[in-house]
Design an enzyme around this catalytic site. Sequence first.
Site, PDB file in Angstrom:
ATOM      1  N   HIS A   1       0.877  -1.194   0.000  1.00 52.08           N
ATOM      2  CA  HIS A   1       0.000   0.000   0.000  1.00 52.08           C
ATOM      3  C   HIS A   1       0.903   1.231   0.000  1.00 52.08           C
ATOM      4  O   HIS A   1       1.519   1.559   1.010  1.00 52.08           O
ATOM      5  CB  HIS A   1      -0.903   0.009   1.241  1.00 52.08           C
ATOM      6  CG  HIS A   1      -1.812   1.192   1.308  1.00 52.08           C
ATOM      7  ND1 HIS A   1      -3.149   1.069   1.603  1.00 52.08           N
ATOM      8  CD2 HIS A   1      -1.604   2.518   1.131  1.00 52.08           C
ATOM      9  CE1 HIS A   1      -3.711   2.266   1.599  1.00 52.08           C
ATOM     10  NE2 HIS A   1      -2.779   3.169   1.317  1.00 52.08           N
TER      11      HIS A   1
ATOM     12  N   HIS B   1       1.549   5.397  -1.680  1.00 54.81           N
ATOM     13  CA  HIS B   1       1.161   6.569  -2.477  1.00 54.81           C
ATOM     14  C   HIS B   1       2.409   7.137  -3.143  1.00 54.81           C
ATOM     15  O   HIS B   1       3.330   7.569  -2.452  1.00 54.81           O
ATOM     16  CB  HIS B   1       0.519   7.641  -1.588  1.00 54.81           C
ATOM     17  CG  HIS B   1      -0.756   7.168  -0.948  1.00 54.81           C
ATOM     18  ND1 HIS B   1      -1.993   7.356  -1.529  1.00 54.81           N
ATOM     19  CD2 HIS B   1      -0.970   6.482   0.198  1.00 54.81           C
ATOM     20  CE1 HIS B   1      -2.923   6.816  -0.759  1.00 54.81           C
ATOM     21  NE2 HIS B   1      -2.332   6.274   0.298  1.00 54.81           N
ATOM     22  N   LEU B   2       2.401   7.119  -4.474  1.00 56.23           N
ATOM     23  CA  LEU B   2       3.562   7.638  -5.222  1.00 56.23           C
ATOM     24  C   LEU B   2       3.299   9.008  -5.820  1.00 56.23           C
ATOM     25  O   LEU B   2       4.235   9.663  -6.280  1.00 56.23           O
ATOM     26  CB  LEU B   2       3.959   6.656  -6.342  1.00 56.23           C
ATOM     27  CG  LEU B   2       4.712   5.408  -5.898  1.00 56.23           C
ATOM     28  CD1 LEU B   2       4.940   4.476  -7.089  1.00 56.23           C
ATOM     29  CD2 LEU B   2       6.040   5.763  -5.237  1.00 56.23           C
ATOM     30  N   ARG B   3       2.027   9.438  -5.857  1.00 55.27           N
ATOM     31  CA  ARG B   3       1.668  10.734  -6.452  1.00 55.27           C
ATOM     32  C   ARG B   3       2.077  10.798  -7.925  1.00 55.27           C
ATOM     33  O   ARG B   3       2.228   9.782  -8.573  1.00 55.27           O
ATOM     34  CB  ARG B   3       2.278  11.902  -5.653  1.00 55.27           C
ATOM     35  CG  ARG B   3       2.146  11.805  -4.136  1.00 55.27           C
ATOM     36  CD  ARG B   3       0.722  11.808  -3.656  1.00 55.27           C
ATOM     37  NE  ARG B   3       0.673  11.988  -2.194  1.00 55.27           N
ATOM     38  CZ  ARG B   3      -0.295  11.544  -1.440  1.00 55.27           C
ATOM     39  NH1 ARG B   3      -1.311  10.881  -1.936  1.00 55.27           N
ATOM     40  NH2 ARG B   3      -0.301  11.764  -0.146  1.00 55.27           N
TER      41      ARG B   3
ATOM     42  N   ASN C   1      -5.340   7.311  -5.870  1.00 51.11           N
ATOM     43  CA  ASN C   1      -6.068   8.546  -5.506  1.00 51.11           C
ATOM     44  C   ASN C   1      -5.349   9.812  -5.984  1.00 51.11           C
ATOM     45  O   ASN C   1      -5.027  10.705  -5.208  1.00 51.11           O
ATOM     46  CB  ASN C   1      -6.360   8.606  -4.001  1.00 51.11           C
ATOM     47  CG  ASN C   1      -5.114   8.638  -3.142  1.00 51.11           C
ATOM     48  OD1 ASN C   1      -4.069   8.120  -3.533  1.00 51.11           O
ATOM     49  ND2 ASN C   1      -5.208   9.226  -1.966  1.00 51.11           N
TER      50      ASN C   1
ATOM     51  N   LYS D   1      -9.312  -0.445  -5.674  1.00 54.54           N
ATOM     52  CA  LYS D   1      -9.306   0.235  -4.378  1.00 54.54           C
ATOM     53  C   LYS D   1     -10.664   0.856  -4.087  1.00 54.54           C
ATOM     54  O   LYS D   1     -11.212   1.594  -4.904  1.00 54.54           O
ATOM     55  CB  LYS D   1      -8.232   1.335  -4.402  1.00 54.54           C
ATOM     56  CG  LYS D   1      -8.227   2.228  -3.177  1.00 54.54           C
ATOM     57  CD  LYS D   1      -7.711   1.497  -1.952  1.00 54.54           C
ATOM     58  CE  LYS D   1      -7.932   2.302  -0.690  1.00 54.54           C
ATOM     59  NZ  LYS D   1      -6.739   2.597   0.054  1.00 54.54           N
TER      60      LYS D   1
ATOM     61  N   HIS E   1     -10.356   0.888   2.086  1.00 54.58           N
ATOM     62  CA  HIS E   1     -10.139   1.880   3.144  1.00 54.58           C
ATOM     63  C   HIS E   1     -11.317   1.720   4.105  1.00 54.58           C
ATOM     64  O   HIS E   1     -12.427   2.161   3.813  1.00 54.58           O
ATOM     65  CB  HIS E   1     -10.077   3.302   2.574  1.00 54.58           C
ATOM     66  CG  HIS E   1      -9.768   4.322   3.624  1.00 54.58           C
ATOM     67  ND1 HIS E   1      -8.586   5.015   3.677  1.00 54.58           N
ATOM     68  CD2 HIS E   1     -10.484   4.728   4.715  1.00 54.58           C
ATOM     69  CE1 HIS E   1      -8.594   5.821   4.738  1.00 54.58           C
ATOM     70  NE2 HIS E   1      -9.740   5.665   5.379  1.00 54.58           N
TER      71      HIS E   1
ATOM     72  N   HIS F   1      -4.389  -0.746   6.133  1.00 56.67           N
ATOM     73  CA  HIS F   1      -3.933   0.067   7.266  1.00 56.67           C
ATOM     74  C   HIS F   1      -4.848  -0.084   8.482  1.00 56.67           C
ATOM     75  O   HIS F   1      -5.432   0.892   8.954  1.00 56.67           O
ATOM     76  CB  HIS F   1      -3.755   1.538   6.874  1.00 56.67           C
ATOM     77  CG  HIS F   1      -4.822   2.134   5.999  1.00 56.67           C
ATOM     78  ND1 HIS F   1      -6.159   2.089   6.307  1.00 56.67           N
ATOM     79  CD2 HIS F   1      -4.755   2.797   4.821  1.00 56.67           C
ATOM     80  CE1 HIS F   1      -6.842   2.704   5.366  1.00 56.67           C
ATOM     81  NE2 HIS F   1      -6.010   3.126   4.446  1.00 56.67           N
TER      82      HIS F   1
ATOM     83  N   LEU G   1      -4.797   9.105   8.115  1.00 54.67           N
ATOM     84  CA  LEU G   1      -6.087   8.408   8.209  1.00 54.67           C
ATOM     85  C   LEU G   1      -5.928   6.966   7.763  1.00 54.67           C
ATOM     86  O   LEU G   1      -5.261   6.725   6.757  1.00 54.67           O
ATOM     87  CB  LEU G   1      -7.124   9.110   7.334  1.00 54.67           C
ATOM     88  CG  LEU G   1      -7.593  10.468   7.866  1.00 54.67           C
ATOM     89  CD1 LEU G   1      -8.438  11.185   6.819  1.00 54.67           C
ATOM     90  CD2 LEU G   1      -8.367  10.286   9.168  1.00 54.67           C
TER      91      LEU G   1
ATOM     92  N   ASP H   1       1.536   2.624   3.507  1.00 55.51           N
ATOM     93  CA  ASP H   1       0.683   3.814   3.347  1.00 55.51           C
ATOM     94  C   ASP H   1       1.537   5.078   3.401  1.00 55.51           C
ATOM     95  O   ASP H   1       1.065   6.130   3.844  1.00 55.51           O
ATOM     96  CB  ASP H   1      -0.425   3.856   4.411  1.00 55.51           C
ATOM     97  CG  ASP H   1      -1.557   4.790   4.009  1.00 55.51           C
ATOM     98  OD1 ASP H   1      -1.564   5.266   2.856  1.00 55.51           O
ATOM     99  OD2 ASP H   1      -2.423   5.060   4.856  1.00 55.51           O
TER     100      ASP H   1
HETATM  101  O1  DOR Z   1      -3.245   9.406   5.780  1.00 54.45           O
HETATM  102  C1  DOR Z   1      -3.625   9.115   4.666  1.00 54.45           C
HETATM  103  N1  DOR Z   1      -3.118   9.687   3.558  1.00 54.45           N
HETATM  104  N2  DOR Z   1      -4.575   8.185   4.541  1.00 54.45           N
HETATM  105  C2  DOR Z   1      -5.136   7.898   3.361  1.00 54.45           C
HETATM  106  O2  DOR Z   1      -5.992   7.075   3.324  1.00 54.45           O
HETATM  107  C3  DOR Z   1      -4.742   8.651   2.135  1.00 54.45           C
HETATM  108  C4  DOR Z   1      -3.405   9.199   2.263  1.00 54.45           C
HETATM  109  C5  DOR Z   1      -3.075  10.212   1.198  1.00 54.45           C
HETATM  110  O3  DOR Z   1      -3.342   9.985   0.026  1.00 54.45           O
HETATM  111  O4  DOR Z   1      -2.493  11.247   1.544  1.00 54.45           O
HETATM  112 ZN    ZN Z   2      -3.314   5.131   1.696  1.00 58.59          ZN
END
Ligand code: DOR
Ligand code: ZN
Length: 350
Positions: free
Chosen positions: A18, A20-22, A46, A104, A141, A179, A224, A252
């Site tokens: 899990h 996030h690479l943006r 996302n 997701k 999530h 998470h 989160l 995460d």
């Molecule tokens: O803390 C978090 N950041 N929880 C998430 O579910 C998304 C993530 C984010 O994309 O920044």
């Molecule tokens: Zn996440």
Amino acid sequence: MPDRKITSLTIRRPDDWHLHLRDGAMLRAVLPETTRHFARAIVMPNLVPPVVTANDAVKYRTRILAALPEGATFTPLMTLYLTEETDPEDVRTAHQAGIATAVKLYPAGATTNSASGVRDFEKVRPVLEVMAEIGMPLCVHGEVTDSDIDIFDREPVFIDKVLKPLRKKVPDLRIVMEHVTTQDAVDYVRDTHKNLAATITTHHLIINRNHILAGGIKPHYYCLPVAKREAHRVALVQAAISGDPRFFLGTDSAPHTDPAKLQTCGCAGIFTAPNTMSCLAEVFDAAGQLKKLEAFTSLNGPKFYRLPPNEDTITLQKGDPVSYPAHIDTEDGPVTVFDPGFDLHWHVQS
Ligand code: DOR
Ligand code: ZN
């Protein structure tokens, strides 16, 4: 008690289930922090706009591969963002063509960029049925978003109100509760013997809600699902060190620039990619369970995702405290690296 005799540990190269690479400048800056230690990662969809279709995933994967540092061997495992308009046949094609590993599910409004998430679960049932048929995992999530539900209760309420009914309706769907942050979630996963697993982040093994709120507010510990009370953190550590194949690492790691975090309404997310393996080794060592680290970071995840574990290895060496940068620089601004609040003695040689 730490096992003083173990000062070197060689394990199969870990994966991050899990991440996030943006995109753009942020992607280019954070990607090397993951590829340094990890072979594969489940990449969250996302973005703005989100990665919804097979075509979106192909394009995003191309951008990730183009941003790889010289010589890196890293496989991004793509996910599709489930919306109420998602086409079941597009999901089937994406999975069967090896474009998307998982889908997701964000309940609408649950977290960063989740506005296009699901409100009415009946609307996505045809997609979930196709996924059950082809064995494609759903990453969830697991928090309800109702404003009248206390933020610290949103995970247990999600289990009762959403996850249990969903699993009854589509029992063959393979689900990863992502998470997890509570004893309730750990117990639910442990007591369920089919088609359910959970990821645990690095930071939720280390911080509780006091880290965020006691002695002054600490935005860099806000994420989160929000960290819960200490008893829950202890339950997560017990699950992680248990070797139970249903629990595995999903960091995460979620970078936001400092200005985005340090404002009146700051973003949720903790950036743990650079020092995750050193942090985890410290946690497992403190619990006297270093021998279970490999299962958590390198074996249990591939098993659930029906992929082979990585063939190559990394070695962790215990020594004088290792220092990681306090932040990394990106063209968008600095991103603060997670501070575990204790010295890290495990150096990663990769
Ligand atoms: O803390 C978090 N950041 N929880 C998430 O579910 C998304 C993530 C984010 O994309 O920044
Ligand atoms: Zn996440």
